[in-house]
Structures are given as C-alpha cells and as structure tokens.
Motif scaffolding. Structure first.
Motif, PDB file in Angstrom:
ATOM      1  N   UNK A   1     -10.095  -4.358   4.900  1.00 54.04           N
ATOM      2  CA  UNK A   1     -10.926  -4.340   3.647  1.00 54.04           C
ATOM      3  C   UNK A   1     -11.430  -2.865   3.626  1.00 54.04           C
ATOM      4  N   UNK A   2     -11.775  -2.251   4.580  1.00 59.31           N
ATOM      5  CA  UNK A   2     -12.059  -0.847   4.386  1.00 59.31           C
ATOM      6  C   UNK A   2     -11.050   0.166   4.014  1.00 59.31           C
ATOM      7  N   UNK A   3      -9.862   0.069   4.696  1.00 61.66           N
ATOM      8  CA  UNK A   3      -8.658   0.839   4.516  1.00 61.66           C
ATOM      9  C   UNK A   3      -7.835   0.673   3.184  1.00 61.66           C
ATOM     10  N   UNK A   4      -7.768  -0.680   3.157  1.00 61.48           N
ATOM     11  CA  UNK A   4      -7.045  -0.855   1.931  1.00 61.48           C
ATOM     12  C   UNK A   4      -7.823  -1.948   1.071  1.00 61.48           C
ATOM     13  N   UNK A   5      -8.881  -1.491   0.154  1.00 63.03           N
ATOM     14  CA  UNK A   5      -9.608  -2.375  -0.540  1.00 63.03           C
ATOM     15  C   UNK A   5      -9.138  -3.053  -1.604  1.00 63.03           C
ATOM     16  N   UNK A   6      -8.157  -2.535  -2.309  1.00 67.28           N
ATOM     17  CA  UNK A   6      -7.411  -3.355  -3.442  1.00 67.28           C
ATOM     18  C   UNK A   6      -6.641  -4.353  -2.993  1.00 67.28           C
ATOM     19  N   UNK A   7      -6.031  -4.134  -1.652  1.00 71.99           N
ATOM     20  CA  UNK A   7      -5.086  -5.374  -1.119  1.00 71.99           C
ATOM     21  C   UNK A   7      -5.991  -6.309  -0.442  1.00 71.99           C
ATOM     22  N   UNK A   8      -7.238  -6.100  -0.027  1.00 73.08           N
ATOM     23  CA  UNK A   8      -8.301  -7.000   0.583  1.00 73.08           C
ATOM     24  C   UNK A   8      -9.381  -7.264  -0.202  1.00 73.08           C
ATOM     25  N   UNK A   9      -9.185  -7.372  -1.419  1.00 71.45           N
ATOM     26  CA  UNK A   9     -10.496  -7.446  -2.326  1.00 71.45           C
ATOM     27  C   UNK A   9     -10.956  -8.821  -2.561  1.00 71.45           C
ATOM     28  N   UNK A  10     -10.097  -9.820  -2.129  1.00 75.52           N
ATOM     29  CA  UNK A  10     -10.387 -11.255  -2.214  1.00 75.52           C
ATOM     30  C   UNK A  10     -10.872 -11.600  -0.730  1.00 75.52           C
TER      31      UNK A  10
ATOM     32  N   UNK B   1       0.838  -1.192   0.132  1.00 76.51           N
ATOM     33  CA  UNK B   1       0.129  -0.107   0.074  1.00 76.51           C
ATOM     34  C   UNK B   1       0.857   1.240  -0.065  1.00 76.51           C
ATOM     35  N   UNK B   2       0.523   2.207  -0.760  1.00 76.52           N
ATOM     36  CA  UNK B   2       1.193   3.252  -0.966  1.00 76.52           C
ATOM     37  C   UNK B   2       0.969   4.578   0.098  1.00 76.52           C
ATOM     38  N   UNK B   3      -0.179   4.440   0.435  1.00 77.23           N
ATOM     39  CA  UNK B   3      -0.379   5.528   1.258  1.00 77.23           C
ATOM     40  C   UNK B   3      -1.289   5.026   2.524  1.00 77.23           C
ATOM     41  N   UNK B   4      -1.117   5.537   3.865  1.00 81.79           N
ATOM     42  CA  UNK B   4      -1.615   4.981   4.959  1.00 81.79           C
ATOM     43  C   UNK B   4      -2.828   6.072   5.375  1.00 81.79           C
ATOM     44  N   UNK B   5      -3.915   5.443   5.485  1.00 79.67           N
ATOM     45  CA  UNK B   5      -5.228   6.465   5.724  1.00 79.67           C
ATOM     46  C   UNK B   5      -5.139   6.907   7.081  1.00 79.67           C
ATOM     47  N   UNK B   6      -5.845   8.144   7.421  1.00 76.41           N
ATOM     48  CA  UNK B   6      -6.074   8.661   8.635  1.00 76.41           C
ATOM     49  C   UNK B   6      -7.238   7.849   9.302  1.00 76.41           C
TER      50      UNK B   6
END
Length: 380
Positions: free
Chosen positions: A331-340, A212-217
């Motif tokens: 799943x919420x914060x990194x949807x692409x990485x947890x799409x499965x 993941x490139x950016x960590x959300x707040x």
C-alpha cells in the motif's frame, strides 16, 4: 422296520442341517475378525529429519515443543488435542506471537512440559508426565536432543517438524509442514484450506506489483532478532518485500538473515522509504533523541516517509503477520496497485483465516499504534 430306518435317517439329516446353520451363524457372528477387519490404528509418516515414524490414528493427547510448532497446531485448529505447553508460552509476553495472542488464555491452564526457547533441550520427564500420544518437535531441537532417544524416554512417537528458517517465509516448506501435520492430527481438509489461501495471497501480491513500472528504494530498520535491535539492525531478503518482488537496499550485500549495517551505508543509499519494526521502535526513538541530525539527513525522515511494521519474527515466523505486513508495505510502496486495500482490514482477514480471530487491534493496543506513518514521532 423300514419305517423306523427312514425316520432315523430323516432325524440325522435334519440334525446335520441344523448344526451347519448354527456353525454358519457362529462364523458370521458380529465382532468376528474374519468378517469385520479393524481399521489400522497407526499411520506411517516421514518427518523433517527424514525419519520414518509410526503415529497413532486419532491421537487425542499431543504436545508441541520448540520454535514454531505450537503455532502450526493453532493454525490447523487442533489446540484441543494439546495437553501441555512449554513454560515460555506462559512466561513470555504473547504480544507479537499471533497464536499466543489468540489463544494464550488456553495455555494458562495447561501443564508445563519443559522450558521452551530455541536453546533449551526438551525435558523427557515433564513430557512423560502428561502421557502424550505424539510429541511434535521442532527441527531446531534435533541438535540438542536425539528424537529417537526422546521417543524411547517419553514412550511416544516423536515427529520432527519444520517450516523453514526462522524469520523467513518459505511457502513450500510451510505447506509441506501443515500437510504433514494435517495428516497426523486429522486436519487434512484444514491444511488444504490454508495451503490454498496462502497460494492465493502470494499470487495476488505478485499480480499487483507485476504492472508497477518502477521499484522504489527501501530500507527496513530495527528488525526483531534475538532481543532489542537498533535502527541499523536489518534483514537481507526481507520476507514481505520478497513477496512484493522488491529489494531492500541491503540485498545487494548478498547476505541472507540478520545484518547490522553502518549508519553511513544507509546515508549513502538514502532510501526513499523506511520501515521500522514496532517491536524496536522505542530503541530507535531513544537513539534519535541523542542525535536527530543524522536521521534527518535521510530523505525519508525529512520528507515523512517512515512507517511502522508489525513484528513477525518471534519464536519462529508468524506467517499471518508476515502476509499482513506485505499488504501494508504494498500500500505504501505501490499505492495505485493497492488502492483497494485497507491494510488493517486485510490483516484481520488474514488472522481470521489462520487463527479464527481478528488480532490487528490487539497489536495496536499492545504497541500503542499499528500500520501507519511515524512522522509524528520523527520530526525533522
């Protein structure tokens, strides 16, 4: 004369030989301690108070007292050895205590061995009444009752157990605790299985967020801690976020444990995502109805990025639930990485591994909802 002498000698020789054979047979008789040494009846362990304790092998009568200890016994699949439970296990609601949700019906038929809770000392008389082979005691109780004294009064060895600070997930200490208990309870293979699984989960979560490139707040509000908590009640170094290598907005305060922040602090940081502990959702809703404007001033409320989490801090850390929360937050914060990942299915996979039963729908029935958005309740 010579013949008689020879015959007598033969008789004597035969008699000596026969006596020797009988002696050998007696010496080798079944059950002889010389030829069939008995297996040791005790093993020696070092507990979490650095005490050396001898415990019986194959103990069949066990009690577990204090925060978290019975949970670990349940995780190891050794509840068949439990002969009594604390009153708290019968009187408190099981909702949120994963092991009690799975096996609360079993506890109802067991004798009470003490009050339970983090502040009530053990009751040696009630413990003695169930004739335990071993007493497993939370380290929390060491400050309330000397374990050596308790051992003398109960007439059974007392082993002090811990797996880290309540409300947190120390994987190293958890594995150390289940390894020790696995040896004591004859569940060593099961302990190894659990340790391997949790290592796999921790590694999987770390691998997913590594790209993941950016960590959300993020802010996590109304965190369970000693009763109902408001929206401003939170936790530094929140365990599921730690597993995701992601910081909460309160981590910069440098405090670990429960933290109560000013609402103005949350407004200033204006986190992109907000999670609310389902255990305290009603408390937050009541406050929202009094002054919805202050909540709607937060971008996450205004834009529908407020989500529900399962509570995992209830009579120490519910390890399985903390892991399930981590997958939902991922799943919420990194949807692409947890799409499965389907968070509900993943939660039940975790519960099956730890407790042999799916529990997610029980959480949903108990709280009226599970993982998901709360935008239907907080309308801005």
């Amino acid at each position: 004369m010579e013949r008689r002498t020879i015959a007598l000698i033969i008789v004597l020789v035969v008699t000596v030989v026969l006596l020797g054979v009988v002696a050998v047979m007696v010496f080798r008789a079944p059950g002889s301690q010389e030829t069939k040494p008995q297996a040791p009846r005790v093993i020696t362990v070092v507990d979490f108070s650095n005490r050396t304790v001898e415990v019986p092998v194959n103990a069949s009568r066990v009690v577990a007292i204090g925060p978290g200890v019975l949970r670990l016994v349940a995780y190891l699949g050794a509840l068949d050895k439990i002969v009594g439970v604390e009153d708290a296990e019968k009187s408190w609601s099981p909702l949120g205590r994963d092991y009690a949700m799975a096996y609360g019906d079993v506890f109802k038929n067991l004798q009470v061995i003490g009050p339970g809770g983090p502040r009530n000392p053990p009751n040696p008389e009630l413990l003695r009444s169930v004739k335990p082979d071993i007493v497993l005691m939370s380290r929390v109780y060491v400050d309330l009752y000397d374990p050596d004294r308790l051992s003398q009064e109960v007439g059974a060895p007392v082993v002090v157990i811990d797996y880290g600070v309540a409300g947190y997930l120390n994987v190293t200490e958890f594995k150390r605790a289940i390894t020790l208990l696995g040896r004591i309870l004859g569940r060593e293979a099961r302990a190894q299985e659990l340790a391997k699984y949790i290592d796999g989960v921790v590694d999987d979560l770390a691998q997913r967020v590594r790209v993941a490139k950016v960590a959300p707040s993020v802010y996590v509000g109304a965190v369970s801690y000693k009763g109902a908590q408001p929206f401003t009640g939170t936790q530094g170094m929140f365990p599921p976020l730690q597993l995701l290598k992601t910081r909460s907005i309160v981590d910069e305060l440098g405090k670990k444990g429960f933290v109560n922040v000013d609402f103005e602090y949350i407004l200033k940081k204006n986190p992109e995502y907000i999670f609310i502990d389902l255990n305290n959702l009603q408390t937050v809703l009541d406050d929202y109805k009094k002054d919805s404007a202050k909540y709607c001033a937060l971008g996450a409320f205004k834009e529908g990025r407020v989500y529900a989490l399962l509570p995992f801090n209830y009579y120490h850390t519910n390890v399985a639930t903390a892991l399930a929360d981590a997958y939902f937050m991922g799943k919420v914060l990194y949807p692409e990485q947890f799409k499965d990942v389907d968070p509900a299915k993943k939660a039940d996979e975790i519960y099956r591994v730890f407790l042999g039963k799916p529990l997610y729908e029980e959480f949903v029935r108990g709280f009226g909802r599970g993982f998901g958005s709360l935008s239907d309740l907080f309308k801005c």
